[in-house]
Design a protein around this motif. Structure first.
Motif, PDB file in Angstrom:
ATOM      1  N   UNK A 275       0.864  -1.184   0.000  1.00 35.77           N
ATOM      2  CA  UNK A 275       0.000   0.000   0.000  1.00 35.77           C
ATOM      3  C   UNK A 275       0.897   1.229   0.000  1.00 35.77           C
ATOM      4  N   UNK A 276       0.821   2.007  -1.075  1.00 35.29           N
ATOM      5  CA  UNK A 276       1.601   3.254  -1.121  1.00 35.29           C
ATOM      6  C   UNK A 276       0.639   4.386  -0.760  1.00 35.29           C
ATOM      7  N   UNK A 277       0.241   5.214  -1.727  1.00 36.78           N
ATOM      8  CA  UNK A 277      -0.714   6.280  -1.413  1.00 36.78           C
ATOM      9  C   UNK A 277      -2.142   5.762  -1.342  1.00 36.78           C
ATOM     10  N   UNK A 278      -2.391   4.644  -2.007  1.00 36.45           N
ATOM     11  CA  UNK A 278      -3.710   4.012  -1.939  1.00 36.45           C
ATOM     12  C   UNK A 278      -4.769   4.645  -2.821  1.00 36.45           C
ATOM     13  N   UNK A 279      -4.377   5.623  -3.642  1.00 35.91           N
ATOM     14  CA  UNK A 279      -5.411   6.369  -4.370  1.00 35.91           C
ATOM     15  C   UNK A 279      -6.014   5.581  -5.543  1.00 35.91           C
TER      16      UNK A 279
ATOM     17  N   UNK B 262      -7.073   1.559  -2.950  1.00 39.47           N
ATOM     18  CA  UNK B 262      -8.227   1.539  -2.041  1.00 39.47           C
ATOM     19  C   UNK B 262      -9.547   1.543  -2.827  1.00 39.47           C
ATOM     20  N   UNK B 263      -9.700   2.407  -3.857  1.00 39.00           N
ATOM     21  CA  UNK B 263     -10.928   2.294  -4.661  1.00 39.00           C
ATOM     22  C   UNK B 263     -11.115   0.895  -5.264  1.00 39.00           C
TER      23      UNK B 263
ATOM     24  N   UNK C 189      -4.679  13.526 -11.080  1.00 38.15           N
ATOM     25  CA  UNK C 189      -5.872  13.548 -10.222  1.00 38.15           C
ATOM     26  C   UNK C 189      -6.275  14.948  -9.831  1.00 38.15           C
TER      27      UNK C 189
ATOM     28  N   UNK D  51      -5.832  14.075  -4.104  1.00 38.51           N
ATOM     29  CA  UNK D  51      -5.180  12.846  -4.566  1.00 38.51           C
ATOM     30  C   UNK D  51      -3.662  13.037  -4.569  1.00 38.51           C
ATOM     31  N   UNK D  52      -3.205  14.225  -4.976  1.00 35.32           N
ATOM     32  CA  UNK D  52      -1.764  14.470  -5.045  1.00 35.32           C
ATOM     33  C   UNK D  52      -1.125  14.535  -3.652  1.00 35.32           C
TER      34      UNK D  52
ATOM     35  N   UNK E 299      -1.794  12.392  -1.335  1.00 34.60           N
ATOM     36  CA  UNK E 299      -1.628  11.003  -0.878  1.00 34.60           C
ATOM     37  C   UNK E 299      -0.832  10.158  -1.863  1.00 34.60           C
TER      38      UNK E 299
END
Lengths: 158, 279
Positions: free
Chosen positions: B29-33, B36-37, B99, B103-104, B106
């Motif tokens: 899991x990095x930023x998850x953007x 996660x979705x 994004x 978003x940027x 994360x």
């Protein structure tokens, strides 16, 4: 390390107050906040498109539907409930004065993003406001008054 | 929407992370953007997530003169604020269009390229700049050219037990670069985007690189079209030829963002605009 189905301890500071909870790793930050009573933060699209769930995590705006509660462990969160200090924040005043909301559902997210934007750029141009706010969707106002309100609030820095 | 249940591990060293990823059914899991979705939509699932956000050693921008090394956990927002504006302006221009603002804050460069979305911004930038992706595992370090790293849609060259640890960008000198992104709505993925680098010497083109996102399964580098201009002065006619050749060599997908035909037309227009010819 926790196994699937187990809970993990999350310690956060929300609007200056410490909270400690055991949560499932799959719990999203937005649900974590709302379950603690911070219902100003809304679940809009739930797909990281609309920005209604925007909160500040360690001073940076994030979409709390796309952050796990466990990722916030050890961090500070500011929600819409935490910006006014007992009275309306200048951004809240400006949104009200400029009719920058109709149904109001997107407003907490809009204001938190605007708060974050003004922190980084205290005197944004209209273009910079539009660029900074494009991750937040409003289905009522047509955005003109939102941009106006943010511009106005930028002139009355608290 | 809730993802299905998963376990969670937050390592404090890269070695711990790599050990765990090698042994378990786990995803980093990095930023998850994007992750996660996808977990929420249950398009993917994983028994464990390995949260890399404790590994501050993977977040850096190091300028080494002829190249710049960027740690995989460097956030888009850091690239927008940091010093890549001077050293890798093409990356800077793309980073500020990833994004949206939130978003940027994360999302990370390593996470984005590991997702290998054919419509994402960085893949075409890496491809245009001939960047290298560095992968770490507990056995070895591997260096993969950008052109080989993106193997297919959402299919990067990452093996079990590996993570992207760094991206290395050679610094270009004497080039003009442009990142042109066409979106249906602010914040959307690119319908088509172009990462361009152009070097002109004494009025003649010495080098040209054209890499596109959104038009193919992988970032598309229009190598044949690039050659058309080398050694020549830029004119309206030859820019049109380049645009025609680049766009006729691909068969872009038709989806909600645009039809195949339309994407090709957009490719032509942005190629001509980027090169200074009329669309």
């Amino acid at each position: 390390m926790v196994n699937p189905g187990e809970k993990v301890k999350v310690r956060v500071k929300i609007n200056g107050v410490e909270y400690e909870e055991n949560v499932s790793p799959r719990k999203l930050l937005v649900h974590f906040l709302r379950d603690l009573g911070f219902t100003g933060t809304k679940v809009g699209c739930d797909t990281s498109t609309c920005g209604a769930c925007t909160v500040l995590l360690n001073g940076k705006s994030v979409k709390s539907c796309t952050v796990l509660a466990v990722q916030a462990d050890g961090k500070e969160i500011i929600t819409i409930e935490g910006i006014g200090d007992g009275k309306l924040h200048p951004l809240q005043e400006a949104f009200s004065d400029n009719f920058a909301l109709q149904c109001g559902f997107c407003t907490p997210g809009m204001i938190m993003q605007a708060y974050s934007l003004l922190k980084e750029n205290p005197t944004p141009s209209d273009e910079e406001i539009k660029d900074g706010m494009h991750g937040n969707i409003c289905r009522c106002t047509g955005y003109q008054n939102i941009v106006k309100a943010i511009k106005e609030a930028s002139k009355v820095r608290p | 929407m809730y993802p299905s249940e998963f376990g969670y591990f937050k390592p404090s060293t890269l070695k711990e992370a790599l050990d765990f990823l090698e042994k378990e059914d786990a995803r980093p899991l990095a930023g998850g953007q994007s992750l996660i979705p996808m977990l929420k939509l249950r398009v993917i699932s994983s028994k464990f997530l390995v949260d890399l956000n404790g590994l501050s050693s993977l977040s850096y921008v190091k300028d080494e003169g002829d190249k710049v090394r960027i740690g995989s956990m460097t956030k888009h927002a850091d690239l927008v604020k940091g010093n890549v504006k001077e050293s890798i302006p093409l990356l800077y221009d793309a980073a500020r269009q990833v994004g949206d603002f939130q978003v940027r804050n994360m999302g990370t460069i390593g996470g984005s390229i590991s997702n290998a979305d054919p419509a994402a911004d960085y893949p075409s930038v890496l491809t245009a700049l001939d960047a290298k992706v560095i992968l770490d595992s507990n056995h070895a370090k591997r260096e993969v050219d950008a052109k080989d790293f993106f193997k297919g849609p959402f299919n990067p060259d990452i093996r079990k037990g590996e993570i992207v640890s760094e991206v290395v960008f050679p610094k270009l000198s004497g080039y003009t670069t442009k990142y042109v992104k066409v979106v249906r709505r602010a914040g959307d993925y690119a319908m088509v985007s172009l990462a361009m680098a152009l070097k002109v010497k004494d009025g003649k083109v010495e080098d040209l690189r054209l890499a596109y996102s959104g038009v193919s399964d992988t970032p598309y580098r229009a190598r044949e079209a690039e050659k058309l201009l080398v050694g020549k002065e830029i004119s309206e006619e030859n820019v049109r030829e380049v645009a025609e050749m680049a766009s006729s060599a691909v068969n872009p997908p038709s989806d909600v963002r645009g039809s195949s035909w339309y994407r090709r037309e957009v490719m032509k227009v942005i190629t001509m605009k980027a090169l200074g010819g009329q669309p």
